[in-house]
Design an enzyme around this catalytic site. Structure first.
Site, PDB file in Angstrom:
ATOM      1  N   ASP A   1      28.585  34.002 -36.318  1.00 20.77           N
ATOM      2  CA  ASP A   1      27.943  34.957 -36.572  1.00 20.77           C
ATOM      3  C   ASP A   1      27.582  36.145 -36.003  1.00 20.77           C
ATOM      4  OD1 ASP A   1      27.578  33.083 -38.841  1.00 20.77           O
ATOM      5  OD2 ASP A   1      25.497  32.731 -38.119  1.00 20.77           O
TER       6      ASP A   1
HETATM    7  P1  NAP Z   1      27.211  30.223 -35.112  1.00 13.81           P
HETATM    8  O1  NAP Z   1      27.567  31.422 -36.065  1.00 13.81           O
HETATM    9  O2  NAP Z   1      26.637  29.106 -35.522  1.00 13.81           O
HETATM   10  O3  NAP Z   1      28.702  29.770 -35.043  1.00 13.81           O
HETATM   11  C1  NAP Z   1      29.327  28.666 -34.209  1.00 13.81           C
HETATM   12  C2  NAP Z   1      30.418  28.285 -34.417  1.00 13.81           C
HETATM   13  O4  NAP Z   1      31.406  27.410 -33.453  1.00 13.81           O
HETATM   14  C3  NAP Z   1      30.958  27.725 -35.855  1.00 13.81           C
HETATM   15  O5  NAP Z   1      31.355  28.454 -36.577  1.00 13.81           O
HETATM   16  C4  NAP Z   1      31.712  26.473 -35.482  1.00 13.81           C
HETATM   17  O6  NAP Z   1      32.924  26.482 -36.087  1.00 13.81           O
HETATM   18  C5  NAP Z   1      32.055  26.668 -34.057  1.00 13.81           C
HETATM   19  N1  NAP Z   1      32.272  25.373 -33.072  1.00 13.81           N
HETATM   20  C6  NAP Z   1      31.046  24.329 -33.372  1.00 13.81           C
HETATM   21  N2  NAP Z   1      31.509  23.412 -32.706  1.00 13.81           N
HETATM   22  C7  NAP Z   1      32.649  23.565 -32.122  1.00 13.81           C
HETATM   23  C8  NAP Z   1      33.573  22.903 -31.000  1.00 13.81           C
HETATM   24  N3  NAP Z   1      33.422  21.768 -30.592  1.00 13.81           N
HETATM   25  N4  NAP Z   1      34.691  23.638 -30.441  1.00 13.81           N
HETATM   26  C9  NAP Z   1      34.952  24.865 -31.006  1.00 13.81           C
HETATM   27  N5  NAP Z   1      34.175  25.563 -31.918  1.00 13.81           N
HETATM   28  C10 NAP Z   1      32.831  24.991 -32.375  1.00 13.81           C
HETATM   29  O7  NAP Z   1      27.092  30.484 -33.778  1.00 13.81           O
HETATM   30  P2  NAP Z   1      26.903  31.740 -32.978  1.00 13.81           P
HETATM   31  O8  NAP Z   1      27.953  32.963 -33.149  1.00 13.81           O
HETATM   32  O9  NAP Z   1      26.359  31.540 -31.667  1.00 13.81           O
HETATM   33  O10 NAP Z   1      25.599  32.441 -33.807  1.00 13.81           O
HETATM   34  C11 NAP Z   1      24.330  31.854 -33.509  1.00 13.81           C
HETATM   35  C12 NAP Z   1      23.593  31.640 -34.821  1.00 13.81           C
HETATM   36  O11 NAP Z   1      22.509  30.914 -34.718  1.00 13.81           O
HETATM   37  C13 NAP Z   1      23.060  32.887 -35.512  1.00 13.81           C
HETATM   38  O12 NAP Z   1      23.202  33.046 -36.756  1.00 13.81           O
HETATM   39  C14 NAP Z   1      21.383  33.013 -34.978  1.00 13.81           C
HETATM   40  O13 NAP Z   1      20.756  33.666 -35.732  1.00 13.81           O
HETATM   41  C15 NAP Z   1      21.456  31.551 -35.333  1.00 13.81           C
HETATM   42  N6  NAP Z   1      20.251  30.997 -34.235  1.00 13.81           N
HETATM   43  C16 NAP Z   1      20.297  31.372 -33.029  1.00 13.81           C
HETATM   44  C17 NAP Z   1      19.156  30.824 -32.419  1.00 13.81           C
HETATM   45  C18 NAP Z   1      18.750  31.436 -30.934  1.00 13.81           C
HETATM   46  O14 NAP Z   1      17.776  31.461 -30.639  1.00 13.81           O
HETATM   47  N7  NAP Z   1      19.846  31.884 -30.454  1.00 13.81           N
HETATM   48  C19 NAP Z   1      18.297  29.852 -32.881  1.00 13.81           C
HETATM   49  C20 NAP Z   1      18.473  29.515 -34.145  1.00 13.81           C
HETATM   50  C21 NAP Z   1      19.552  29.949 -34.812  1.00 13.81           C
HETATM   51  P3  NAP Z   1      33.617  25.168 -36.462  1.00 13.81           P
HETATM   52  O15 NAP Z   1      32.860  24.140 -37.223  1.00 13.81           O
HETATM   53  O16 NAP Z   1      34.915  25.775 -37.325  1.00 13.81           O
HETATM   54  O17 NAP Z   1      34.271  24.701 -35.317  1.00 13.81           O
END
Ligand code: NAP
Length: 453
Positions: A383
């Site tokens: 994201d």
């Molecule tokens: P993300 O958008 O959730 O993407 C994480 C990616 O990691 C997934 O697409 C997944 O794809 C991949 N993944 C998962 N396990 C894996 C593994 N073992 N090896 C390789 N890849 C793996 O994460 P982000 O880019 O860090 O963004 C964070 C999101 O979480 C934002 O939307 C944010 O608003 C939200 N959020 C953040 C917080 C905070 O405080 N930081 C709290 C709650 C929510 P695959 O499944 O294809 O592997």
């Protein structure tokens, strides 16, 4: 003795917050926090005439705390925090109810036996904030755990419930009538649920810090009821820091707090997009290809995300960075403020792997550098790199600043599949001409690259 212990404890909490505001002083901040809480427990212990009850409470609460934190993994921390916030809300609710039913014990009655109006205001506010925090945090816990996705709730309906809560609060403080007391509890509990249910996935980090702030104000309210200065100070520290954190996070997502709280369309668009799986073509690479590109680069920017946390790839990542540095490659780490699942998630993991703080850059600091870098190494981030946030006004994350990795000469994306991230959105970056997908577990892929290097 109690007052002195409370005073030192309050000072420790201020130092704790100060320490926690930067990665290199976070450890000492934590130690101040631990000392502060131990002194606070001792203060509560010395202030009690019956020493058995606080001892039981400290031992029981401490053991449950240790038991839970030992079982929780880093990736489950946000839901644990949400769960704990609900307990603060519940205690505010219970203590204020106790004050209402036994006001003499709290010394809040006048000569006629009536509760002071100021105390009724404190009780009413404490109950409203406590109840909203209690049920709101439970919903946030369920959503972060992934067992409940939420649903849309009409803004008019929520405003109506909010209005009823205000009416009950006013009538309760004027009349002190038990009917309004129960009405206030029921509608505040309901409001906590209906406020959090419709908030969309990408906004959950702000919700967690907002609930953090609410729980602080609830604790401060308990302090007034119990006439406990330490609770007033600590609650105010948590309430204010949570509010500031919510503001900072909203700013980094380019949204206003009002927008987050009232963004009722979000759930619908998230769900729509989850089903929007595309059949577009993409370039797939092997660890050997990635090793070749990395070794021949002069600058590499590593962009970690939630996938790095789940695969625990931070140590291998550091090892890979060190090898590249020895080859004369410049290596930096770019951190998006909402990467992972809690504020500072990536910073904590990189610090654990001993990545130097100077190599770790915030979004604003590094975003311009992608245009001149050879390889962007996106490890488990999705994201926070999604160009839809800039290009697609219909996207639920539109307006959120992203790390502009697409501007790098080559983008290497490590993830297990072409699946979506937290916000449930497809990512155009994966199909770009300069992107190479390295599908598989992030740690295993990084280890294979290290072997090749
Ligand atoms: P993300 O958008 O959730 O993407 C994480 C990616 O990691 C997934 O697409 C997944 O794809 C991949 N993944 C998962 N396990 C894996 C593994 N073992 N090896 C390789 N890849 C793996 O994460 P982000 O880019 O860090 O963004 C964070 C999101 O979480 C934002 O939307 C944010 O608003 C939200 N959020 C953040 C917080 C905070 O405080 N930081 C709290 C709650 C929510 P695959 O499944 O294809 O592997």
């Amino acid at each position: 003795m109690t007052d002195i212990l409370y005073l030192i404890s309050a000072i420790c909490f201020i130092f704790a917050l100060k320490g926690l505001s930067s990665a290199d002083t976070a450890k000492s901040g934590n130690i101040y926090g631990i000392v502060g809480i131990v002194l606070a427990c001792l203060g509560a212990y010395t202030s009690s005439c019956n020493l058995l009850y606080p001892l039981i409470a400290i031992l029981l609460g401490g053991s449950i705390g240790i038991f839970i934190s030992k079982r929780i993994s880093m990736t489950q921390l946000p839901e644990m925090v949400a769960g704990f916030h609900s307990l603060v809300g519940l205690s505010a609710l219970l203590i204020d109810s106790a004050a209402y039913f036994s006001p003499e014990l709290f010394g809040i009655v006048n000569n006629n036996g009536d509760i002071y109006i100021s105390s009724l205001i404190e009780i009413g506010l404490g109950i409203a904030i406590g109840a909203v925090t209690f049920t709101g945090s439970i919903i946030a816990f369920l959503k972060l755990k992934g067992v409940y996705k939420g649903q849309t709730i009409n803004l008019v309906f929520n405003s109506f419930i909010g209005l009823i809560v205000i009416l009950f609060l006013i009538t309760f403080t004027i009349t002190a009538d038990i009917k309004y007391f129960y009405g206030l509890i029921i509608f505040s509990l309901l409001l906590g649920m209906t406020l959090i249910i419709p908030i969309g996935g990408a906004d959950m980090p702000v919700v967690v810090s907002m609930l953090n702030s609410y729980s602080g104000w609830a604790a401060s309210g308990i302090g007034f009821t119990l006439q406990n200065d330490l609770l007033i100070i600590t609650g105010a520290l948590v309430g204010a820091s949570g509010a500031i954190l919510s503001y900072i996070m909203c700013k980094s997502m380019n949204r206003s707090l009002i927008d987050v709280i009232f963004s009722y369309s979000q759930i619908v668009s998230d769900n729509k997009n989850i089903q929007n799986k595309s059949n577009k073509s993409y370039k797939k690479g092997a660890p050997e290809d990635a090793a070749f590109l990395l070794k021949n680069a002069s600058s590499v920017i590593i962009v970690p995300g939630y996938g790095m946390a789940t695969s625990q790839a931070q140590h291998s990542l550091k090892e890979m960075g060190d090898i590249l540095k020895k080859e004369g490659v410049s290596v930096k780490y770019a951190i998006h403020p909402v990467a992972g699942r809690m504020p500072g998630h990536m910073n904590v993991l990189l610090a654990e792997a001993n990545v130097p703080y100077d190599d770790v850059c915030e979004l604003d600091e590094i975003n311009n550098s992608f245009a001149t870098c050879d390889v962007a190494y996106v490890i488990g981030a999705n994201d926070v790199t999604n160009p839809a946030a800039k290009n697609d006004p219909t996207s639920s994350i539109y307006g959120m600043p992203i790390l502009e990795v697409g501007k790098a000469k080559t983008v290497l994306v490590l993830k297990r599949s072409m699946g979506v991230g937290y916000a449930g959105l497809d990512n155009e970056l994966f199909y770009a001409h300069n992107t190479m997908m390295l599908l598989g577990d992030a740690k295993k892929t990084t280890e294979a690259i290290i072997k090749s290097l």
